[in-house]
Design a protein around this motif. Sequence first.
Motif, PDB file in Angstrom:
ATOM      1  N   HIS A 137       2.642 -10.768  -0.844  1.00 35.70           N
ATOM      2  CA  HIS A 137       1.497 -11.458  -0.220  1.00 35.70           C
ATOM      3  C   HIS A 137       1.732 -11.719   1.258  1.00 35.70           C
ATOM      4  O   HIS A 137       1.293 -12.741   1.799  1.00 35.70           O
ATOM      5  CB  HIS A 137       1.156 -12.756  -0.960  1.00 35.70           C
ATOM      6  N   ARG A 138       2.419 -10.823   1.894  1.00 35.15           N
ATOM      7  CA  ARG A 138       2.677 -10.855   3.335  1.00 35.15           C
ATOM      8  C   ARG A 138       2.504  -9.438   3.862  1.00 35.15           C
ATOM      9  O   ARG A 138       2.532  -8.478   3.100  1.00 35.15           O
ATOM     10  CB  ARG A 138       4.100 -11.307   3.630  1.00 35.15           C
ATOM     11  N   SER A 139       2.395  -9.321   5.170  1.00 27.64           N
ATOM     12  CA  SER A 139       2.254  -7.977   5.739  1.00 27.64           C
ATOM     13  C   SER A 139       3.537  -7.175   5.517  1.00 27.64           C
ATOM     14  O   SER A 139       4.644  -7.734   5.425  1.00 27.64           O
ATOM     15  CB  SER A 139       1.926  -8.056   7.235  1.00 27.64           C
ATOM     16  N   SER A 140       3.364  -5.877   5.458  1.00 30.54           N
ATOM     17  CA  SER A 140       4.530  -5.005   5.309  1.00 30.54           C
ATOM     18  C   SER A 140       5.388  -5.029   6.578  1.00 30.54           C
ATOM     19  O   SER A 140       6.601  -4.816   6.508  1.00 30.54           O
ATOM     20  CB  SER A 140       4.093  -3.581   4.961  1.00 30.54           C
ATOM     21  N   LEU A 141       4.773  -5.339   7.721  1.00 29.75           N
ATOM     22  CA  LEU A 141       5.555  -5.506   8.951  1.00 29.75           C
ATOM     23  C   LEU A 141       6.432  -6.752   8.841  1.00 29.75           C
ATOM     24  O   LEU A 141       7.602  -6.734   9.249  1.00 29.75           O
ATOM     25  CB  LEU A 141       4.640  -5.604  10.168  1.00 29.75           C
ATOM     26  N   PHE A 142       5.899  -7.835   8.289  1.00 28.21           N
ATOM     27  CA  PHE A 142       6.698  -9.046   8.078  1.00 28.21           C
ATOM     28  C   PHE A 142       7.910  -8.722   7.200  1.00 28.21           C
ATOM     29  O   PHE A 142       9.036  -9.123   7.504  1.00 28.21           O
ATOM     30  CB  PHE A 142       5.858 -10.157   7.427  1.00 28.21           C
TER      31      PHE A 142
END
Length: 155
Positions: free
Chosen positions: A83-88
């Motif tokens: 539930h976070r960006s793949s960049l994160f």
Amino acid sequence: MHDMPSLEELQEEQRSLELPEFHYDFVWQLGSRLYQRARENHFPVAIEIRHGSDLVFAMLAPGATIDNFDWTRRKSAVVHRFHRSSLFAKLEAQSKNYDFNTRFRLPPGDFAAGGGGVPLILKGGVFIGSVGISGLPDIQDHKLVTGCLAELLAA
């Protein structure tokens, strides 16, 4: 546009992009805006938007290949898992010096921590789906999604 954001900036950005509501007209508007922006800038990207795990919008901009959809699928899988960006996910792994796939025992053929996967979250924090872009460098893939999302939310 190419400056790598901090984890804190990505967390704040995610909060700022929470959606007041979700419906398929919104998906069409977002997907169409992403495609239009890709065409205007000659970005060879694949675009996918998912509601839950269901694919509800998919498009290849000129120059993208079907292989780009493999990347959007894998980036979206990271978004759905965390539930976070793949960049994160990528930057967090780099900052803590671990290999993302090894740490979470996730097969690289199914999960890719790299820029371009962004969660769709309703105000109040309910995860509703994801947007995946692939075809540009990490930060550009990410910014294409978040920029178009911010524009739609401001309209």
